[in-house]
Enzyme design. Structure first.
Site: not given
Ligand code: HXC
Ligand code: NAP
Length: 283
Positions: A148, A164
């Site tokens: 994701y 991330k």
């Protein structure tokens, strides 16, 4: 493809290497001949992991270090380089995550995760990059992100999705900027690989876990060995021309958003096939 010397002469730091996927990667690298440094916040966990890693006969050291602390990270890099004489690889694996409705997040909760994931990766990468550049050494950075990190992001893990995504941007930015120094920067985006750290925080019940499993075309979770092999490949001389890449390893889970992918959850595959035939005949 690998032999016991594939990573010989390499010294690799794996952040968060005391448990989970970090420890599995560290084991694989040691098995392939690398010297290993691991870090984390909990000394006992690191000590136990080091004993396991030493079984392969390469040199292993652990460092108690919170990757959020830039100064402490710098001291750790100095100690590693002093002890091993060099450092050729860095795996930014340490992470934090938890499930929360985003409206209920506290600023401290958001900061804790982004600090570990994004700033922690920057702190290690910045010290490592400077060491390599100053000493005219080639090196490898491997960032462990998530599926994701790009495209859809993810509900209920907002701090992790933001952190991330930043690490993925760092991967691609530095792959280009530092390519000229002989530094490769890649990422792996794992799907679900059972670990205590992830499972206790992200898979609260068996029902939840089973529902999750239904999203994966391969019909199973990942095996640590599969991810460790990919990491070893990307860090090794078998992949000298690969940089700026993010390799997904998720049994096809990331593709579950395809527009008509849902229809075999409406009826069985055999019934679907019959329905398709009838549609064809009608025409
Ligand atoms: C809401 C929470 C929370 C929770 C902590 N906080 N846990 N908020 N829900 N479950 C908030 C606290 O209230 C506090 O904010 C802030 O976060 C910091 O809390 P601390 O307990 O002091 O945090 P710290 O010791 O720094 O620990 C960081 C952590 C923790 C991220 C919160 O979970 C951790 O140590 N995790 C490391 C391992 C880990 O998460 N592994 C899983 C990776 S799995 P306030 O504002 O009150 O001060 C992964 C895979 C994803 O990433 C994909 C899977 C398929
Ligand atoms: P894990 O076992 O909880 O690993 C996280 C490690 O990071 C722990 O060893 C932890 O050790 C360390 N860590 C956390 N905060 C730290 C800090 N501030 N400083 C230094 N070390 C810290 O979880 P995992 O599942 O193996 O996850 C490993 C990586 O894979 C993470 O980047 C995660 O986002 C990614 N990932 C995992 C999955 C999965 O399904 N498991 C899926 C996608 C991505 P201490 O607590 O001792 O500090």
């Amino acid at each position: 493809m690998f032999n016991k010397d594939t990573l010989k002469n390499e010294t690799i730091l794996i952040t968060g290497g005391g448990s989970g996927l970090g420890l599995s990667m560290a084991k694989k690298f040691a098995e392939l001949g690398a010297n290993i440094a691991i870090c984390g916040r909990k000394e006992k966990k690191l000590m136990d992991a080091s004993e396991i890693l030493k079984e392969h006969g390469t040199e292993v050291r652990f460092y108690t270090c919170d990757v959020r602390d830039y100064e402490r990270v710098g001291e750790m890099f100095d100690s590693i380089i002093k002890h091993f004489g060099n450092l050729s690889g860095l795996v930014n694996n340490a992470a934090g995550n938890f499930l929360s409705a985003s409206e209920d997040l506290s600023p401290g909760g958001f900061k804790a995760v982004v600090d570990i994931v994004l700033y922690g990766s920057f702190n290690c990468t910045h010290h490592f990059g400077n060491y390599l550049i100053d000493n005219k050494r080639k090196g490898n950075i491997l960032n462990i992100v998530t599926t994701y990190a790009e495209d859809a992001g993810s509900a209920f893990v907002l701090p992790s999705a933001c952190g991330k995504a930043g690490v993925l941007a760092m991967t691609r930015s530095l792959a280009y900027e530092w390519g000229t120094y002989g530094i490769r920067v890649n990422a792996i985006a794992p799907g679900p690989f059972p670990t205590e750290g992830a499972w206790t925080r992200l898979f609260p019940t068996k029902k939840f876990e089973n529902k999750y499993l239904g999203k994966i075309p391969a019909g199973r979770y990942g095996d640590h060995e599969e991810l460790a092999n990919l990491a070893a490949f990307l860090l090794s001389d078998l992949a000298p021309y690969i940089t700026g890449e993010c390799v997904t390893i998720d049994g096809g889970e990331k593709l579950s958003g395809g527009q008509f992918n849902f229809i075999d959850s409406v009826m069985s595959r055999n019934k679907l096939k019959m329905a398709f035939k009838m549609l064809k005949l009608k025409k």
